[in-house]
Design an enzyme around this catalytic site. Structure first.
Site, PDB file in Angstrom:
ATOM      1  N   TYR A 271    -113.945  26.288   3.956  1.00 28.88           N
ATOM      2  CA  TYR A 271    -114.612  26.575   2.677  1.00 28.88           C
ATOM      3  C   TYR A 271    -115.312  27.930   2.702  1.00 28.88           C
ATOM      4  CZ  TYR A 271    -114.112  21.555   1.684  1.00 28.88           C
ATOM      5  OH  TYR A 271    -113.639  20.302   1.468  1.00 28.88           O
TER       6      TYR A 271
ATOM      7  N   GLU B 123    -108.671  13.303  -1.283  1.00 32.96           N
ATOM      8  CA  GLU B 123    -109.864  13.953  -0.695  1.00 32.96           C
ATOM      9  C   GLU B 123    -111.089  13.165  -1.130  1.00 32.96           C
ATOM     10  OE1 GLU B 123    -109.395  17.865  -2.520  1.00 32.96           O
ATOM     11  OE2 GLU B 123    -109.030  18.683  -0.526  1.00 32.96           O
TER      12      GLU B 123
ATOM     13  N   HIS C 148    -109.376  28.059  -1.234  1.00 29.97           N
ATOM     14  CA  HIS C 148    -110.148  28.266  -2.456  1.00 29.97           C
ATOM     15  C   HIS C 148    -110.162  29.765  -2.723  1.00 29.97           C
ATOM     16  CE1 HIS C 148    -112.576  24.292  -1.729  1.00 29.97           C
ATOM     17  NE2 HIS C 148    -111.279  24.101  -1.792  1.00 29.97           N
TER      18      HIS C 148
ATOM     19  N   ASP D 220    -106.141  20.251  -8.156  1.00 25.74           N
ATOM     20  CA  ASP D 220    -107.137  19.259  -7.748  1.00 25.74           C
ATOM     21  C   ASP D 220    -107.642  18.541  -9.005  1.00 25.74           C
ATOM     22  OD1 ASP D 220    -109.777  18.102  -7.161  1.00 25.74           O
ATOM     23  OD2 ASP D 220    -109.620  19.113  -5.223  1.00 25.74           O
TER      24      ASP D 220
ATOM     25  N   ASP E   3    -118.370  20.183  -8.361  1.00 23.69           N
ATOM     26  CA  ASP E   3    -117.321  19.742  -7.461  1.00 23.69           C
ATOM     27  C   ASP E   3    -117.844  18.590  -6.619  1.00 23.69           C
ATOM     28  OD1 ASP E   3    -115.432  19.450  -5.490  1.00 23.69           O
ATOM     29  OD2 ASP E   3    -115.381  21.550  -4.908  1.00 23.69           O
TER      30      ASP E   3
ATOM     31  N   HIS F  11    -104.246  17.482  -5.196  1.00 26.73           N
ATOM     32  CA  HIS F  11    -105.388  16.813  -4.573  1.00 26.73           C
ATOM     33  C   HIS F  11    -105.820  15.721  -5.530  1.00 26.73           C
ATOM     34  CE1 HIS F  11    -106.840  20.391  -1.856  1.00 26.73           C
ATOM     35  NE2 HIS F  11    -105.859  19.708  -1.316  1.00 26.73           N
TER      36      HIS F  11
ATOM     37  N   GLU G  50    -105.962  26.937  -4.837  1.00 27.94           N
ATOM     38  CA  GLU G  50    -106.448  25.666  -5.382  1.00 27.94           C
ATOM     39  C   GLU G  50    -107.135  25.895  -6.722  1.00 27.94           C
ATOM     40  OE1 GLU G  50    -108.408  23.108  -2.611  1.00 27.94           O
ATOM     41  OE2 GLU G  50    -109.155  21.765  -4.180  1.00 27.94           O
TER      42      GLU G  50
ATOM     43  N   HIS H 270    -111.405  18.775  -9.692  1.00 29.02           N
ATOM     44  CA  HIS H 270    -111.814  20.132 -10.072  1.00 29.02           C
ATOM     45  C   HIS H 270    -111.403  20.462 -11.504  1.00 29.02           C
ATOM     46  CE1 HIS H 270    -111.737  21.510  -5.560  1.00 29.02           C
ATOM     47  NE2 HIS H 270    -112.577  20.520  -5.788  1.00 29.02           N
TER      48      HIS H 270
ATOM     49  N   HIS I 175    -105.762  23.043   5.240  1.00 24.18           N
ATOM     50  CA  HIS I 175    -106.802  23.566   4.340  1.00 24.18           C
ATOM     51  C   HIS I 175    -107.623  24.626   5.078  1.00 24.18           C
ATOM     52  CE1 HIS I 175    -109.908  23.829   1.349  1.00 24.18           C
ATOM     53  NE2 HIS I 175    -109.436  22.829   0.628  1.00 24.18           N
TER      54      HIS I 175
ATOM     55  N   HIS J 194    -116.436  14.914  -5.440  1.00 24.22           N
ATOM     56  CA  HIS J 194    -115.332  13.959  -5.445  1.00 24.22           C
ATOM     57  C   HIS J 194    -115.844  12.530  -5.425  1.00 24.22           C
ATOM     58  CE1 HIS J 194    -112.556  17.155  -3.388  1.00 24.22           C
ATOM     59  NE2 HIS J 194    -113.254  17.639  -4.396  1.00 24.22           N
TER      60      HIS J 194
ATOM     61  N   ARG K  17    -116.671  24.828   7.749  1.00 22.82           N
ATOM     62  CA  ARG K  17    -117.651  25.903   7.514  1.00 22.82           C
ATOM     63  C   ARG K  17    -117.241  27.207   8.200  1.00 22.82           C
ATOM     64  NH1 ARG K  17    -119.765  24.589   3.433  1.00 22.82           N
ATOM     65  NH2 ARG K  17    -119.833  22.364   3.215  1.00 22.82           N
TER      66      ARG K  17
HETATM   67 ZN    ZN Z   1    -113.496  19.732  -4.408  1.00 23.99          ZN
HETATM   68 FE    FE Z   2    -109.412  19.897  -3.354  1.00 16.31          FE
HETATM   69 FE    FE Z   3    -110.145  22.384  -1.462  1.00 16.11          FE
END
Ligand code: ZN
Ligand code: FE
Ligand code: FE
Length: 261
Positions: free
Chosen positions: A54, A240, A91, A160, A208, A195, A126, A163, A51, A210, A21
């Protein structure tokens, strides 16, 4: 983290550079990094994937939010140079109503301020599910960002599976067609990482979520076909999936046994 990766049968891993975050990164520990580099060499690891948080939004309307993205990414990339030769994925962002054209321009501008010709870290965009005003839900948008970046040799794409399936690329029934479209827009040479996730929500849902391998709408069969595809089989794959280490170990074992030698 290198030890844990080995324990679960992996030869690379993804990690967050800081709290997903946002917030501060843990101070860099040179001894840890040296030990990790040695372990990676000894066990022929593939490059690691760092990564970005987000919360990073390079194309926010609020200039303070964009400045935060700039600061976080600059600092992350500077730190990563102390463990050279790895990759960083982020992202692309949400244009929050400014339009994808403006979003693309802002993202490329930030990258042009940050990327250094001498850096050893590859920076990956991504592929996104295309939820709301997310940029990167279609391959064309990623291609347009790459086109605008001066040091584009430092850039690549991380695909991904969850995604793109949610975004409306049918990797279950037409993987070849999806890869052809990727090649025609972004270019296969840009692909650096995958991913590997199943999707909790259906094809084209633009959500989104997973799922574990085989527990979603993509299914194990399609994902096994994907890891064996001649254009993809040499890629580093990063799970992921919602799992604990034991769950990852089981998925890695299953995927390795389904991977054709
Ligand atoms: Zn995702
Ligand atoms: Fe991803
Ligand atoms: Fe990601």
């Amino acid at each position: 983290m290198g030890r844990t990766a080995l324990e679960i049968g992996a030869n690379t891993f993804q990690f967050f550079t800081r709290n997903p975050r946002g917030g501060r990164a843990k101070p860099f520990d040179p001894e840890d990094a040296a030990a990790l580099a040695a372990l990676m060499r000894e066990h022929s690891f593939a490059p690691l994937l760092a990564h970005a948080p987000y919360a990073l939004n390079a194309c926010a309307a609020d200039s303070r939010v964009r400045e935060f993205a700039y600061l976080v990414m600059s600092e992350d990339l500077e730190t990563l140079e102390r463990l050279p030769g790895n990759m960083y994925v982020f992202h692309p962002g949400s244009h929050v109503g400014q339009g994808s054209g403006e979003g693309i321009r802002l993202i490329a501008d930030m990258l042009n301020r940050i990327l250094r010709p001498e850096q050893s870290t590859s920076v990956l965009l991504e592929t996104m599910a295309g939820r709301g005003t997310e940029v990167g839900g279609v391959f064309e948008e990623l291609a347009q960002i790459l086109d605008r970046v001066d040091a584009s040799g430092k850039m690549g794409v991380c695909l991904d599976t969850c995604h793109i399936y949610a975004a409306g690329y049918d990797i279950v029934n037409d993987l070849d067609g999806v890869l052809r479209r990727f090649d025609e827009t972004v270019g296969m040479v840009r692909l650096r990482a995958v991913h590997l996730n199943d999707s909790m929500t259906p094809f084209g849902s633009r959500k989104d979520r997973h799922a574990r391998i085989g527990e979603g709408f993509i299914g194990a069969e399609a994902l096994v076909r994907l890891i064996n595809h001649p254009e993809l089989r040499h890629m580093p794959f990063f799970l992921e999936t919602p799992n604990e280490p034991a769950g990852y170990a089981a998925e890695i074992t299953a995927l390795r046994s389904a991977y054709r030698k």
